[in-house]
Design a protein around this motif. Structure first.
Motif, PDB file in Angstrom:
ATOM      1  N   PHE A  28       0.819  -1.208   0.000  1.00 13.89           N
ATOM      2  CA  PHE A  28       0.000   0.000   0.000  1.00 13.89           C
ATOM      3  C   PHE A  28       0.857   1.264   0.000  1.00 13.89           C
ATOM      4  CE2 PHE A  28      -1.920   3.105   3.105  1.00 13.89           C
ATOM      5  CZ  PHE A  28      -2.738   3.746   2.190  1.00 13.89           C
ATOM      6  N   LEU A  29       1.836   1.316   0.897  1.00 14.74           N
ATOM      7  CA  LEU A  29       2.702   2.494   0.981  1.00 14.74           C
ATOM      8  C   LEU A  29       3.653   2.564  -0.215  1.00 14.74           C
ATOM      9  CD1 LEU A  29       3.434   2.235   4.797  1.00 14.74           C
ATOM     10  CD2 LEU A  29       2.100   4.037   3.686  1.00 14.74           C
ATOM     11  N   GLY A  30       4.134   1.412  -0.665  1.00 12.51           N
ATOM     12  CA  GLY A  30       5.005   1.396  -1.839  1.00 12.51           C
ATOM     13  C   GLY A  30       4.300   1.900  -3.079  1.00 12.51           C
ATOM     14  N   ALA A  31       3.052   1.454  -3.293  1.00 11.76           N
ATOM     15  CA  ALA A  31       2.273   1.929  -4.438  1.00 11.76           C
ATOM     16  C   ALA A  31       2.001   3.420  -4.320  1.00 11.76           C
ATOM     17  CB  ALA A  31       0.952   1.157  -4.520  1.00 11.76           C
ATOM     18  N   THR A  32       1.690   3.888  -3.109  1.00 12.09           N
ATOM     19  CA  THR A  32       1.435   5.316  -2.895  1.00 12.09           C
ATOM     20  C   THR A  32       2.660   6.148  -3.237  1.00 12.09           C
ATOM     21  OG1 THR A  32      -0.129   4.762  -1.110  1.00 12.09           O
ATOM     22  CG2 THR A  32       0.651   7.035  -1.222  1.00 12.09           C
ATOM     23  N   ILE A  33       3.840   5.644  -2.877  1.00 10.35           N
ATOM     24  CA  ILE A  33       5.089   6.359  -3.190  1.00 10.35           C
ATOM     25  C   ILE A  33       5.257   6.530  -4.695  1.00 10.35           C
ATOM     26  CG2 ILE A  33       7.608   6.056  -3.218  1.00 10.35           C
ATOM     27  CD1 ILE A  33       7.356   4.989  -0.334  1.00 10.35           C
ATOM     28  N   PHE A  34       4.977   5.479  -5.459  1.00 12.74           N
ATOM     29  CA  PHE A  34       5.108   5.575  -6.916  1.00 12.74           C
ATOM     30  C   PHE A  34       4.084   6.554  -7.500  1.00 12.74           C
ATOM     31  CE2 PHE A  34       7.389   1.459  -6.575  1.00 12.74           C
ATOM     32  CZ  PHE A  34       8.526   1.816  -7.294  1.00 12.74           C
ATOM     33  N   PHE A  35       2.859   6.527  -6.999  1.00 13.14           N
ATOM     34  CA  PHE A  35       1.850   7.471  -7.487  1.00 13.14           C
ATOM     35  C   PHE A  35       2.225   8.912  -7.126  1.00 13.14           C
ATOM     36  CE2 PHE A  35      -1.328   3.774  -7.110  1.00 13.14           C
ATOM     37  CZ  PHE A  35      -1.188   3.460  -8.455  1.00 13.14           C
ATOM     38  N   LEU A  36       2.750   9.107  -5.912  1.00 14.95           N
ATOM     39  CA  LEU A  36       3.168  10.450  -5.499  1.00 14.95           C
ATOM     40  C   LEU A  36       4.338  10.952  -6.344  1.00 14.95           C
ATOM     41  CD1 LEU A  36       2.964  10.251  -1.581  1.00 14.95           C
ATOM     42  CD2 LEU A  36       1.631  11.763  -3.074  1.00 14.95           C
ATOM     43  N   LEU A  95       1.839  -4.131 -13.116  1.00 17.41           N
ATOM     44  CA  LEU A  95       1.965  -3.345 -14.349  1.00 17.41           C
ATOM     45  C   LEU A  95       1.271  -1.986 -14.197  1.00 17.41           C
ATOM     46  CD1 LEU A  95       1.353  -6.062 -17.107  1.00 17.41           C
ATOM     47  CD2 LEU A  95       3.529  -5.163 -16.277  1.00 17.41           C
ATOM     48  N   LEU A  96       0.098  -1.982 -13.555  1.00 15.07           N
ATOM     49  CA  LEU A  96      -0.634  -0.728 -13.337  1.00 15.07           C
ATOM     50  C   LEU A  96       0.126   0.198 -12.407  1.00 15.07           C
ATOM     51  CD1 LEU A  96      -3.273   1.029 -13.412  1.00 15.07           C
ATOM     52  CD2 LEU A  96      -4.036  -0.296 -11.424  1.00 15.07           C
ATOM     53  N   ILE A  97       0.599  -0.339 -11.281  1.00 12.12           N
ATOM     54  CA  ILE A  97       1.245   0.486 -10.252  1.00 12.12           C
ATOM     55  C   ILE A  97       2.591   1.026 -10.712  1.00 12.12           C
ATOM     56  CG2 ILE A  97       2.295   0.398  -7.951  1.00 12.12           C
ATOM     57  CD1 ILE A  97       0.072  -1.662  -7.232  1.00 12.12           C
ATOM     58  N   LEU A  98       3.346   0.215 -11.443  1.00 13.52           N
ATOM     59  CA  LEU A  98       4.687   0.641 -11.859  1.00 13.52           C
ATOM     60  C   LEU A  98       4.683   1.446 -13.152  1.00 13.52           C
ATOM     61  CD1 LEU A  98       6.975  -2.430 -11.059  1.00 13.52           C
ATOM     62  CD2 LEU A  98       6.751  -0.292  -9.794  1.00 13.52           C
ATOM     63  N   PHE A  99       3.983   0.958 -14.171  1.00 14.75           N
ATOM     64  CA  PHE A  99       4.159   1.546 -15.492  1.00 14.75           C
ATOM     65  C   PHE A  99       3.275   2.768 -15.751  1.00 14.75           C
ATOM     66  CE2 PHE A  99       6.047  -2.646 -16.098  1.00 14.75           C
ATOM     67  CZ  PHE A  99       7.252  -2.275 -16.686  1.00 14.75           C
ATOM     68  N   SER A 100       2.146   2.886 -15.071  1.00 17.61           N
ATOM     69  CA  SER A 100       1.346   4.111 -15.219  1.00 17.61           C
ATOM     70  C   SER A 100       2.105   5.322 -14.678  1.00 17.61           C
ATOM     71  CB  SER A 100      -0.011   3.958 -14.519  1.00 17.61           C
ATOM     72  OG  SER A 100      -0.757   2.922 -15.114  1.00 17.61           O
ATOM     73  N   PRO A 101       2.600   5.275 -13.414  1.00  8.85           N
ATOM     74  CA  PRO A 101       3.418   6.396 -12.924  1.00  8.85           C
ATOM     75  C   PRO A 101       4.711   6.572 -13.722  1.00  8.85           C
ATOM     76  CG  PRO A 101       2.664   5.046 -11.103  1.00  8.85           C
ATOM     77  CD  PRO A 101       2.358   4.290 -12.356  1.00  8.85           C
ATOM     78  N   LEU A 102       5.300   5.451 -14.167  1.00  9.30           N
ATOM     79  CA  LEU A 102       6.559   5.540 -14.909  1.00  9.30           C
ATOM     80  C   LEU A 102       6.389   6.333 -16.202  1.00  9.30           C
ATOM     81  CD1 LEU A 102       9.523   4.776 -15.270  1.00  9.30           C
ATOM     82  CD2 LEU A 102       8.765   2.626 -16.305  1.00  9.30           C
ATOM     83  N   MET A 103       5.300   6.099 -16.922  1.00  3.94           N
ATOM     84  CA  MET A 103       5.065   6.813 -18.167  1.00  3.94           C
ATOM     85  C   MET A 103       4.901   8.313 -17.915  1.00  3.94           C
ATOM     86  SD  MET A 103       5.433   4.687 -20.518  1.00  3.94           S
ATOM     87  CE  MET A 103       4.967   5.795 -21.837  1.00  3.94           C
ATOM     88  N   ILE A 104       4.141   8.662 -16.875  1.00  2.84           N
ATOM     89  CA  ILE A 104       3.965  10.080 -16.522  1.00  2.84           C
ATOM     90  C   ILE A 104       5.300  10.702 -16.138  1.00  2.84           C
ATOM     91  CG2 ILE A 104       2.894  11.671 -14.861  1.00  2.84           C
ATOM     92  CD1 ILE A 104       0.564   9.653 -14.678  1.00  2.84           C
ATOM     93  N   THR A 105       6.085   9.973 -15.352  1.00  2.00           N
ATOM     94  CA  THR A 105       7.379  10.479 -14.888  1.00  2.00           C
ATOM     95  C   THR A 105       8.350  10.666 -16.050  1.00  2.00           C
ATOM     96  OG1 THR A 105       7.055   9.338 -12.774  1.00  2.00           O
ATOM     97  CG2 THR A 105       9.290  10.070 -13.292  1.00  2.00           C
ATOM     98  N   ILE A 106       8.401   9.694 -16.962  1.00  2.00           N
ATOM     99  CA  ILE A 106       9.312   9.789 -18.107  1.00  2.00           C
ATOM    100  C   ILE A 106       8.942  10.969 -18.998  1.00  2.00           C
ATOM    101  CG2 ILE A 106       9.961   8.680 -20.284  1.00  2.00           C
ATOM    102  CD1 ILE A 106       9.921   6.013 -18.819  1.00  2.00           C
TER     103      ILE A 106
END
Length: 295
Positions: free
Chosen positions: A107-115, A205-216
């Protein structure tokens, strides 16, 4: 599933830690304790200075302080148990406590990626849309974005952990990790875990790659952000190595080493790279120290 009832149902798990280097337990305890204390102090300092200095009560620093708080709680769910393992060797953990720890780390790890994705988007708007930025992002919007990150993470992770809690667990009960990693738990189950594994893979895939695309997309327009990109590469790289594989039985033994990157290394670097190199924060710290000296 009748065959499961003939097995001993597991009531607790054993966290194996790092048996190959257990003879260095005292040294590793000291190193990780210092890293943990430095991370907590750095993140606590960021939170304190943000809310103590009115000049830092802006959307950007609200997001940064929320990120620091989340990271501080995240490492506190994992590192204390790791320190005990280094001192005393493998540790037992009750079934419910194990599931609770698995929930909070995810939960906290996913929140960190979204933040992180929200922070990179905020940085992009501040630099490339300076005239529109105050109307697009204000304090209310930043609080709503933080709330959205937590809420999204909660609903995404709760479903997975509930599904894992419904699995049967028989002997062996040794988790080859220093915390209750969800992949290791799925691997230990004596139920049919195919649907659970696919759900975990899809959510990863949702938690990692959705924020990753926005970040990139956000960071690709910056010319001076190498230190940020190094930390992002470490965080995403280790998480992809651990979680992005359809079969969680692959590379389980090497996951614990990779997990140290996100639980020890990047939490130590983030306070310095994200905030403490910032001129406004440094000035706020100088002013706070000056007031303390005067008193």
């Amino acid at each position: 599933m009748g065959w499961v009832r003939n097995e001993t149902i597991v009531q607790e798990f054993i966290l194996e830690g790092f048996p190959a280097v257990q003879h260095l337990g005292n040294v590793l305890f000291l190193v990780h304790l210092l890293a943990y204390l430095a991370s907590v102090m750095g993140n606590t300092l960021i939170i304190t200075i943000t809310w103590a200095d009115h000049r830092l009560q802006t959307p950007m620093y609200v997001l940064l302080s929320s990120f620091s708080f989340c990271e501080c709680v995240f490492i506190s769910t994992v590192i204390p148990k790791l320190l005990v393992i280094f001192l005393l060797g493998r540790q037992t953990i009750p079934f419910t406590d194990c599931l609770t720890q698995a929930f909070f780390t995810l939960f906290l790890g996913a929140t960190i990626f979204f933040l992180m994705a929200v922070m990179s988007l905020d940085r992009y708007l501040a630099i490339f849309k300076p005239l529109h930025y105050p109307t697009i992002v204000n304090l209310r919007v930043s609080f709503l974005l933080v709330f959205f990150c937590y809420t999204l993470s909660f609903f995404v992770i709760t479903g997975l952990v509930v599904k894992v809690s419904q699995l049967f667990f028989c002997d062996p009960n040794v988790i080859p990790h220093f915390f209750c990693d969800i992949g290791s738990l799925i691997h230990l189950s004596c139920s049919d875990t195919r649907s659970t594994e696919m759900l975990a893979f899809g959510l990863t895939l949702l938690i990692l790659f959705s924020p990753l695309m926005i970040t990139i997309i956000s960071y690709s327009t910056f010319s001076t952000c190498s230190s940020h990109l190094i930390v992002l590469s470490l965080m995403y790289g280790s998480s992809v190595f651990i979680y992005v594989k359809p079969n969680q039985r692959d590379r389980l033994d090497s996951n614990r080493e990779a997990a140290l990157v996100n639980t020890v290394v990047t939490p130590l670097l983030n306070p310095v790279i994200y905030t403490l190199w910032n001129k406004q924060v440094l000035q706020a710290l100088r002013d706070a120290l000056s007031r303390v000296k005067l008193q």
